[in-house]
Enzyme design. Structure first.
Site, PDB file in Angstrom:
ATOM      1  N   GLY A  68       0.490  -5.220   0.560  1.00 41.96           N
ATOM      2  CA  GLY A  68      -0.639  -5.203  -0.372  1.00 41.96           C
ATOM      3  C   GLY A  68      -0.279  -5.750  -1.742  1.00 41.96           C
ATOM      4  O   GLY A  68      -1.156  -6.220  -2.472  1.00 41.96           O
ATOM      5  N   GLU A 120      -0.586  -9.389  -1.303  1.00 41.23           N
ATOM      6  CA  GLU A 120      -2.027  -9.660  -1.152  1.00 41.23           C
ATOM      7  C   GLU A 120      -2.731  -9.601  -2.513  1.00 41.23           C
ATOM      8  O   GLU A 120      -3.662 -10.363  -2.778  1.00 41.23           O
ATOM      9  CB  GLU A 120      -2.645  -8.657  -0.173  1.00 41.23           C
ATOM     10  CG  GLU A 120      -2.169  -8.901   1.258  1.00 41.23           C
ATOM     11  CD  GLU A 120      -2.637  -7.824   2.216  1.00 41.23           C
ATOM     12  OE1 GLU A 120      -2.277  -6.647   1.998  1.00 41.23           O
ATOM     13  OE2 GLU A 120      -3.356  -8.159   3.168  1.00 41.23           O
ATOM     14  N   GLU A 177       4.139  -5.786   6.996  1.00 37.71           N
ATOM     15  CA  GLU A 177       3.316  -4.799   7.708  1.00 37.71           C
ATOM     16  C   GLU A 177       3.691  -4.685   9.183  1.00 37.71           C
ATOM     17  O   GLU A 177       3.570  -3.616   9.779  1.00 37.71           O
ATOM     18  CB  GLU A 177       1.828  -5.156   7.581  1.00 37.71           C
ATOM     19  CG  GLU A 177       1.216  -4.827   6.230  1.00 37.71           C
ATOM     20  CD  GLU A 177       1.401  -5.910   5.183  1.00 37.71           C
ATOM     21  OE1 GLU A 177       2.233  -6.822   5.381  1.00 37.71           O
ATOM     22  OE2 GLU A 177       0.695  -5.853   4.155  1.00 37.71           O
ATOM     23  N   ALA A 209       0.858  -1.180   0.000  1.00 36.85           N
ATOM     24  CA  ALA A 209       0.000   0.000   0.000  1.00 36.85           C
ATOM     25  C   ALA A 209       0.897   1.235   0.000  1.00 36.85           C
ATOM     26  O   ALA A 209       2.079   1.154   0.330  1.00 36.85           O
ATOM     27  CB  ALA A 209      -0.876  -0.022   1.254  1.00 36.85           C
TER      28      ALA A 209
END
Ligand code: 3HC
Length: 689
Positions: free
Chosen positions: A105, A108, A128, A66
Site C-alpha cells: 500500500g 500504491e 503482497e 497496509a
C-alpha cells in the site's frame, strides 16, 4: 506543524503542503494514517495559497504497506482505496518523498502521486504475494503502466523489491535526491507546480501496456516460469490475472477486477495462514523472561569443528556476512576437501550471476582451515559440527573447555542428542548452547537454538541476535530427543513406515505429502538424509525395513538406492525390489495389508505431528505454538500457505483433531494415538493453540 491525527501532521512550507506520517515502526497505513492523509489532502485542496503537496514519512522508512494487524477486523473508514482516489484526483501536484521501503500500500500510495522522488538507498516493492494477497489498492493496474508489464509481473509474483537506480531507470521514480529528502522534495514540488496545471497521472498512461497487448504470450511464459516455485499457491496466479486485466480492460474495470480478486484471496485460508505466519516469524525472535538489559556478547570471530557438508555450510553463513571463520578438521585431506567444496559452491553461485567474482575471493578469504583445535583459542563462538555420536561430541567439548577463552560461546550443532550431557563435560555449562542448523546450512533459513538446563541468558540473547546477523530465522527450544523439529518428524516417519508396511505403496505415501504441499514425501526425504543415519552395521539384524535396505547397501540417494532407485541426476523411480521387500517384511511381521485412501495416509502422517507438537508445548520445550510452525515452514518445507502444523490444527478445529486421533486409536489399538491431555483440554474448552 498541525496534528491532523495522532500519526499524521500537516504544515505549509513556502507554498507546499507537507503531509508528514509518523507511525512507527514502519509507517503502516493504520486507520489514523489513512484518515490523516485524507484530511491533509482535503485541507491542501481547499487552501488557495497551496500550490503543491509532499507526502513524507518520519522514522526509518516510507509507508511499508497496509497495517497487517488490522486485516482480521472490520476495516474502519476511510478505506485505503478512498484515500488513494482522493490523492489521485488532486488538482495540485503531489510528490511522494520516499526513503527506506515503499512497499505494498505504500508503493500504491506513491503511484497515486503525480511524482516520486527518493533517496539512493530506497526500495520499492509489492510484496503482497508473500501474504497470500495481491496489491488491492490499484497496484496491479498502475505499476504496469509505469514500469511495463514484464517488470510488473516479475515484481508482483516474486514480491521482491527493486532499488532506487532500477526504479529511476524504469520510470518508477523521477529523481534520486542528493542529501535532504524533505527539502529536495519540497523544491521539486515548487518547480513542478510552477510549470503549469497539467501533471501526469499514472492511470492515464497506456503506452507501457502496448507491448503486452501485441504479445499477450508473456502471461503464459511467466506462468510457466514460476509454476514449479509457486506450486500450490493461489496468490501468484491471481496477481497475474490482475495484470492481464490491466492490459485487457479499461482502468476502472481493471480496478474492479483487482478488488474482486483481492477480496477472494483475503477471505481464503491461504492468506490467513500467510498473514499469521508473518507475525509468527517475527514473534519467534522474542524471548520472554530475558531482561532487555542483558548484555550482548561480541562475536567477531567464529570457529567451526568439522569441515563436512554441515560444517562447511555453517562456515559459509559467517563468511557471507563478513565474519572470519576457522574450520578445524582432523586431517589435511578432509580439510582440503571441505574448503574445496565451499569454493565450488561460491563459484557455482557466481556462474549463475548471483555473486561477483571478487565476492567469491573475499568470502573464501574469510574462511581459514586448521588441523589444530588450539587455533580456536581466540574465537568468540565455536560451533561443533561433527557426526552424531555422543562420545565424540563429549570428547570435543572437554578439549574445547581447555582451549576456548573464558567468555567464548560453545555451541553444538547436534540435531537430536542431549545437550545437557554435552554441556556437563565442561567446567562452564552456562556457556554451552545448541545451534541446530538445517542442511544445506548455507541455504536453509531455520536455526533451532537449544537452551540447555544451565545456558546463561546473555548466551541465549547473543545467539538469538547472531541468528539475525547471519540471516537466519531462529526459534528457541528446550532439550529433548530431536528437539522440536526432529522429534515431530520422527512421529511422521514412524507412521509413514507403518502405512507402507500395511499396504500403501511408498510412492503413494510420498505423493500424498507432496500434494499437501511438502517439497518431497517422507521416503524421499529419508533417502536424502541417508537411511544409515543412526544405523549400526554391526548390530543390524533385519528387524526393520530400514535395516534390510541398509544391509543391502541401499542407504539412500548417496548410494544410488534407498526406498527408491536413483539415476545419475538423483531422480527417483519407485523400486519393485523395495515393494517386494516391504511386502515380505509385513508377512514376516504378521501385518495384514490393505488399500489406503489419500485422506487416511495424510491423517496418519500429519495428525501425529500435531499431537507431538501439543506434547512439546505442554512440556515447555517450545515457547509458543507459532514457534513450532516457524520450525516446520523454514526447516522442513511445510507449505507456508497452510501456516505450519499448529496453525493447520487450529484451522481444522482442535475438536476435530482429537476426534480423529481417537478414531485411529480405536482402529489400530495403538496407544501411540492417545491425544495429548493438553490438546484435549484446549479442544474441550473451545480454545486454539
Ligand atoms: N503492518 C503491521 N506491522 C508491520 C508491518 C505491516 N505492514 N510491517 C512490519 N510490521 C511490524 C512487524 O510486525 C514488526 O513488529 P514487532 O517489532 O512488534 O515484531 C515491526 O513492524 C518491524 O518489522 P520487521 O521486524 O520486519 O523489521 P525489518 O526492518 O526487518 O523489515 C520491512 C521492515 C521490510 C518493512 C518488513 O517489516 C516488511 O516486509 N513488512 C511487510 C511489508 C508488506 O508486506 N507490505 C504489504 C502489506 S499488505 C498491503 O499493503 C495490502 C495493500 O495492497 C492493500
Amino acid at each position: 506543524m498541525v496534528a491532523v491525527t495522532d500519526q499524521v501532521d500537516y504544515n505549509v512550507e513556502q507554498t507546499i503542503a507537507v503531509i508528514t506520517i509518523n507511525n512507527p515502526p514502519v509507517n503502516a497505513l493504520s486507520h489514523g494514517v489513512r484518515e490523516g492523509i485524507y484530511k491533509g489532502i482535503e485541507t491542501a485542496s481547499r487552501d488557495d495559497s497551496v500550490t503543491g503537496i509532499v507526502i513524507y514519512c518520519e522514522g526509518r522508512t516510507f509507508i511499508a504497506g497496509a497495517d497487517i494487524s488490522e486485516f482480521g477486523s472490520a476495516p474502519k473508514e476511510p478505506h485505503l482505496p478512498a484515500v488513494l482516489t482522493l490523492l489521485d484526483q488532486s488538482t495540485k501536484p503531489v510528490v511522494a518523498a520516499v526513503h527506506g521501503t515503499a512497499l505494498g500500500g505504500g508503493l500504491e500510495t506513491t503511484l497515486c502521486c503525480n511524482y516520486r522522488v527518493a533517496t539512493a538507498d530506497a526500495k520499492f516493492g509489492l510484496p503482497e504475494v508473500h501474504l497470500g494477497l495481491l496489491p488491492g489498492a490499484g497496484g496491479t493496474q498502475r505499476l504496469p503502466r509505469v514500469v511495463g508489464v514484464e517488470k510488473a509481473l516479475s515484481m508482483v509474483t516474486s514480491g521482491a523489491p527493486i532499488g532506487a537506480d532500477e526504479a529511476l531507470e524504469s520510470g518508477l521514480i523521477d529523481m534520486i535526491v542528493k542529501s535532504d529528502l524533505r527539502a529536495e522534495a519540497i523544491a521539486f514540488a515548487i518547480a513542478k507546480s510552477s510549470q503549469g496545471a497539467s501533471h501526469p497521472r499514472v492511470r492515464d498512461n497506456q503506452e507501457k501496456l502496448q507491448s503486452a497487448v501485441e504479445s499477450p504470450e508473456i502471461f503464459a511464459q511467466v506462468r510457466k516460469m514460476i509454476a514449479r516455485k509457486t506450486r500450490g499457491f493461489l496468490a501468484p496466479e491471481y496477481n497475474i490475472r490482475c495484470i492481464e486485466a490491466a492490459v485487457s480492460q479499461p482502468f476502472d474495470e481493471g480496478i474492479k477486477t483487482e478488488g474482486k480478486l483481492f477480496m477472494e484471496l483475503m477471505a481464503g485460508p491461504q492468506s490467513r495462514a500467510q498473514q499469521y505466519f508473518f507475525f509468527a516469524e517475527r514473534q519467534a525472535s522474542k524471548v520472554a523472561g530475558i531482561d532487555k538489559n542483558t548484555p550482548d556478547l561480541p562475536i567477531s570471530k567464529v570457529g567451526v569443528i568439522g569441515g563436512g557438508l554441515m560444517g562447511g555450510g555453517i562456515a559459509m553463513n559467517m563468511a557471507n556476512v563478513g565474519i572470519p571463520v576457522t574450520i578445524v578438521e582432523t586431517n589435511q585431506a578432509a580439510l582440503d576437501r571441505g574448503l574445496g567444496i565451499i569454493r565450488k559452491n561460491y563459484e557455482n553461485t557466481a556462474s549463475k550471476g548471483r555473486l561477483r567474482a571478487e565476492d567469491v575471493e573475499t568470502r573464501c578469504g574469510l574462511i581459514s582451515g586448521s588441523l589444530e583445535m588450539e587455533s580456536l583459542a581466540d574465537c568468540d563462538l565455536i560451533i561443533e559440527a561433527v557426526f552424531e555420536n555422543m562420545a565424540v561430541k563429549k570428547d570435543i567439548f572437554s578439549r574445547l573447555d581447555q582451549i576456548a577463552k573464558p567468555e567464548a560461546i560453545l555451541a553444538s550443532n547436534t540435531s537430536a542428542l542431549d545437550l545437557n550431557e554435552i554441556a556437563n563435560v565442561t567446567s562452564r555449562p552456562e556457556s554451552v548452547i545448541g545451534l541446530h542448523f538445517f542442511s544445506p546450512a548455507n541455504v536453509m533459513k531455520l536455526l533451532e537454538i537449544v537452551r540447555g538446563e544451565k545456558t546463561a541468558d546473555p548466551v541465549i540473547k547473543t545467539c538469538m541476535a547472531f541468528a539475525k546477523r547471519i540471516k537466519k530465522v531462529a526459534t528457541l527450544v528446550g532439550v529433548c530427543p530431536g528437539f522440536v523439529g526432529n522429534r515431530i518428524l520422527f512421529m511422521r516417519q514412524h507412521q509413514a513406515n507403518l502405512v507402507a508396511l500395511e499396504g500403501a505403496p511408498v510412492e503413494k505415501v510420498d505423493q500424498v505429502l507432496f500434494d499437501f504441499g511438502f517439497p518431497m514425501g517422507a521416503f524421499q526425504m529419508a533417502d536424502l538424509a541417508g537411511l544409515d543415519l543412526g544405523w549400526d552395521k554391526e548390530k543390524s539384524n533385519s528387524e526393520t525395513v530400514r535395516d534390510r535396505l541398509c544391509e543391502q547397501d541401499r542407504r539412500g540417494q548417496k548410494t544410488g538406492a534407498g526406498f527408491y532407485d536413483y539415476d545419475e541426476k538423483r531422480r527417483p523411480t519407485p523400486s519393485s525390489l523395495v515393494a517386494d521387500l516391504i511386502k515380505d517384511h509385513a508377512e514376516k511381521s504378521g501385518v495384514t495389508r490393505r488399500e489406503f485412501s489419500d485422506e487416511e495416509i495424510l491423517d496418519r502422517c500429519v495428525l501425529p505431528m500435531i499431537n507431538e507438537g501439543a506434547k512439546i508445548l505442554d512440556e515447555g520445550i517450545a515457547m509458543r505454538a507459532s514457534d513450532i510452525d516457524v520450525v516446520y515452514v523454514y526447516g522442513y518445507g511445510w507449505p507456508i500457505y497452510r501456516g505450519g502444523p499448529m496453525h493447520y490444527a487450529n484451522s481444522i478445529g482442535l475438536g476435530k483433531v482429537v476426534e480423529k486421533l481417537r478414531h485411529y486409536q480405536d482402529k489400530t489399538g495403538d496407544d501411540f494415538w492417545t491425544p495429548s491431555p493438553y490438546l484435549v483440554d484446549l479442544a474441550e474448552n473451545g480454545k486454539k493453540f
